[in-house]
Design an enzyme around this catalytic site. Sequence first.
Site, mmCIF file in Angstrom:
data_model
loop_
_atom_site.group_PDB
_atom_site.id
_atom_site.type_symbol
_atom_site.label_atom_id
_atom_site.label_comp_id
_atom_site.label_asym_id
_atom_site.label_seq_id
_atom_site.Cartn_x
_atom_site.Cartn_y
_atom_site.Cartn_z
ATOM 1 N N LEU A 49 55.390 61.382 31.854
ATOM 2 C CA LEU A 49 56.278 60.619 32.782
ATOM 3 C C LEU A 49 56.954 59.560 32.150
ATOM 4 O O LEU A 49 56.350 58.630 31.727
ATOM 5 C CB LEU A 49 55.324 60.165 33.844
ATOM 6 C CG LEU A 49 54.901 61.025 35.093
ATOM 7 C CD1 LEU A 49 54.017 60.569 36.164
ATOM 8 C CD2 LEU A 49 56.259 61.537 35.832
ATOM 9 N N ASP A 50 58.159 59.281 32.684
ATOM 10 C CA ASP A 50 58.890 58.118 32.403
ATOM 11 C C ASP A 50 58.214 56.859 32.993
ATOM 12 O O ASP A 50 57.544 56.666 34.004
ATOM 13 C CB ASP A 50 60.310 58.153 33.247
ATOM 14 C CG ASP A 50 61.233 59.301 32.648
ATOM 15 O OD1 ASP A 50 60.907 59.930 31.303
ATOM 16 O OD2 ASP A 50 62.188 59.708 33.072
#
Length: 304
Positions: A49-50
């Site tokens: 996930l960013d």
Amino acid sequence: MTLSQPRTKKRAISGWVVLNKPYDFTSTQAVGKVRWLLNAAKAGHAGTLDPLATGILPIALGEATKAVPQVQDGTKIYRFTIGWGRATATDDAEGEVIATSDVRPDRGALEAVLPRFTGTIMQRPPAFSAIKVDGERAYDLARAGETVELAERPVDIDAIELISHGSDESVLEVTCGKGTYVRALARDIAEALGTVGHVTSLHRAAVGPFTDADAVTLEQLEAAEAGEARDGLLKPVSAGLADIEEIRLDAGQANAVSHGNPVLLTGAGAPVSLDECWVSFKGKVLATGHVEFGQFKPGRVFNL
């Protein structure tokens, strides 16, 4: 001379922490924190996930790491906000603004364009992504000032829905397959509407069998007393395999599979062919693999 304190031996603990990753926290940092809190010998995650995204980050401990591919390949649900009128270098709020537009789409125009972004579509990943170009991560090249042009590739979008709409931003929810970049989706939707835009917030609500309802926070893990209370927040290894078929074996078959050997499946309901499945004995995961001509062939054997 001062003797250093002996290091605590890491535990061979297995299971899943379905973490609601906090904002501005990398996936690697999240794994490290969870591994430290549970004193786990081995840990990994099922899908990056960013840092600026929140939501479901399945963290595999111990033998659960062998089921990471099955979870990573599962369907994902994201809720995201598109900020209209500004394009950024990263396609999210982190990057510098590279283009602006006074065009603001109305609700009808936005709803009308969404069907173009369902099914199997071609998508150009963002320049700031982890995709490798000649052995280098694209985001490293982009940060170094190089022009990065990534090739389009097919991605599967099962559904996309408009949740709310305003003149400056809109909230959408997308159900999609592996490899989809929501930042690229937001960029392309804006372009299709004759404007520019970027993702201002992103939350992953589901990955494979895991959803927001399963999630725990770092605060919950920290607040739980070390030991049984904290371990109780884990889900079993089998939870990561809930989206593929389970086959239950008898003692003889289980013994053979535990040594990496194929077994013939018997019984009235025994499958003849399966691309992907897992086998168990008395509720414990033994192996993932496939069935060919009525025979289960193990791919990854679990030691639980």
